[in-house]
Design a protein around this motif. Structure first.
Motif, PDB file in Angstrom:
ATOM      1  N   ASP A  60       0.809  -1.223   0.000  1.00  0.00           N
ATOM      2  CA  ASP A  60       0.000   0.000   0.000  1.00  0.00           C
ATOM      3  C   ASP A  60       0.840   1.270   0.000  1.00  0.00           C
ATOM      4  O   ASP A  60       0.466   2.275  -0.593  1.00  0.00           O
ATOM      5  N   ILE A  61       1.979   1.239   0.691  1.00  0.00           N
ATOM      6  CA  ILE A  61       2.835   2.430   0.779  1.00  0.00           C
ATOM      7  C   ILE A  61       3.623   2.566  -0.525  1.00  0.00           C
ATOM      8  O   ILE A  61       4.340   1.656  -0.921  1.00  0.00           O
ATOM      9  N   LYS A  62       3.477   3.722  -1.183  1.00  0.00           N
ATOM     10  CA  LYS A  62       4.128   3.913  -2.482  1.00  0.00           C
ATOM     11  C   LYS A  62       5.064   5.112  -2.464  1.00  0.00           C
ATOM     12  O   LYS A  62       4.972   5.990  -1.604  1.00  0.00           O
ATOM     13  N   ILE A  63       5.962   5.116  -3.454  1.00  0.00           N
ATOM     14  CA  ILE A  63       6.989   6.159  -3.559  1.00  0.00           C
ATOM     15  C   ILE A  63       7.316   6.360  -5.033  1.00  0.00           C
ATOM     16  O   ILE A  63       7.107   5.454  -5.858  1.00  0.00           O
ATOM     17  N   ALA A  64       7.820   7.533  -5.385  1.00  0.00           N
ATOM     18  CA  ALA A  64       8.272   7.765  -6.756  1.00  0.00           C
ATOM     19  C   ALA A  64       9.453   6.842  -7.040  1.00  0.00           C
ATOM     20  O   ALA A  64      10.365   6.729  -6.222  1.00  0.00           O
ATOM     21  N   PRO A  65       9.468   6.152  -8.184  1.00  0.00           N
ATOM     22  CA  PRO A  65      10.519   5.173  -8.461  1.00  0.00           C
ATOM     23  C   PRO A  65      11.886   5.807  -8.672  1.00  0.00           C
ATOM     24  O   PRO A  65      12.001   6.900  -9.236  1.00  0.00           O
TER      25      PRO A  65
END
Length: 345
Positions: free
Chosen positions: A243-248
């Motif tokens: 669920d936790i996302k970040i810019a690649p």
């Protein structure tokens, strides 16, 4: 000639002025048509003021939509809509009673008369704000995609340089002679590293868990390349869900930078410390590396690593806006980076 894109992203004062002129002209046209059809008003000035209040109702709808509706605060939106209507209706009542000298004007009667105009103006303002918000979001998304394409091109040119791959393959050859059993696993990691570098960047946001796995693989190959010169300290929180996302490929730029400049120092030992924690709704990333004081400024060179610090900062501005904070400084013989990112879901 003013284009549609100029009106959307251009000067706000110009846009609002054009909008007000357009609304006033449409209202004037409506009054003229009514007059042409034989309908007569007793007091044209009063009608004009009511038309101007209708314009205020539209702007009230825009403001209420921007302030609360778009943020999902429906209860506050309704409460302030009622309060705004009451305030504008009372102002209209004061105009009618004291400016146009209608001493017998009643507030309740005027309230009933203004309600349909307020509802129509409110809905019109909300719809206009939603259209404007949607258009601006599409333009912003288009800008982000264009930046992503440019960054992707730079990535394919520079990420995981041939020099890095040459050293890794050379070390893999040495390992294959002494520890053949390690080769299949390392080749799978190298394949995963290359795949993520090429395809992971096509998305605006990726699961933090996947990003950390990529970083882990990258560090493992750097350990193979640098061997016993490396003193590495890691304190990375385990992420168990997607669920936790970040810019690649944002964090890897700073990690690449740390390895490059620590390796270029004159000291035999390379010291790097990496930390990542989740606190509240933010990701806290810290990294420091040993470096030569006189070469510390090179740590920020745009060409020094992968996408470069400058390009990465531009991506952060586009993807996070005000939802991030980046600090870089020299502390004695260590170069430190602190990055705080708002979690994306």
């Amino acid at each position: 000639m003013i284009s549609l894109s100029d009106l959307v992203v251009g000067n706000k004062t110009r846009r609002h002025l054009l909008f007000c002129i357009t609304i006033v002209m449409l209202l004037a046209l409506g009054l003229w048509l009514l007059h042409a059809a034989g309908f007569r008003f007793n007091e044209n000035w009063l009608v004009t003021v009511n038309c101007l209040f209708f314009l205020l109702y539209i702007y009230a709808g825009r403001w209420l939509c921007s302030r609360w509706y778009l943020r999902g605060q429906i209860a506050r939106f309704l409460i302030f809509a009622i309060l705004t209507f009451a305030a504008l209706a009372f102002t209209d009542f004061l105009f009618v009673k004291y400016v146009f000298r209608h001493p017998n004007a009643g507030f309740i009667e005027l309230l009933y008369g203004d309600t349909p105009f307020f509802i129509v103006g409110l809905i019109s303002g909300i719809l206009l704000k939603l259209i404007s918000h949607s258009t601006q979001k599409e333009l912003q998304d288009a800008r982000i995609k264009a930046e992503q394409k440019e960054s992707e091109f730079n990535l394919l040119q520079s990420q995981l340089s041939p020099h890095f791959l040459f050293n890794v393959l050379n070390n893999l050859y040495g390992i294959s002679i002494e520890e053949q059993q390690r080769i299949p696993g390392l080749l799978l990691k190298l394949s995963s590293l290359l795949r993520y570098s090429v395809y992971g960047f096509k998305k605006q946001f990726v699961p933090l868990k996947d990003e950390l796995e990529y970083i882990k693989n990258y560090i493992e190959f750097e350990q193979i390349r640098i061997s016993d010169r490396l003193i590495l300290t890691t304190d990375i929180e385990q992420i168990g869900h997607q669920d936790i996302k970040i810019a690649p490929l944002v964090l890897i730029v700073f990690i690449e930078n740390a390895f490059k400049h620590a390796k270029d120092s004159l000291t035999r030992q390379i010291s790097i410390a990496i930390s990542l924690k989740i606190t509240g709704s933010f990701i806290y990333f810290n990294i420091s590396n040993s470096c030569q004081t006189e070469k510390a400024g090179e740590n920020e060179s745009a060409e020094s690593s992968g996408l470069g610090i400058a390009n990465t900062t531009r991506r952060l501005d586009l993807l996070y806006g005000k939802d991030y904070e980046l600090n870089k400084w020299l502390d004695n013989d260590r170069y430190r980076v602190e990055l705080r990112l708002k979690i994306k879901y």
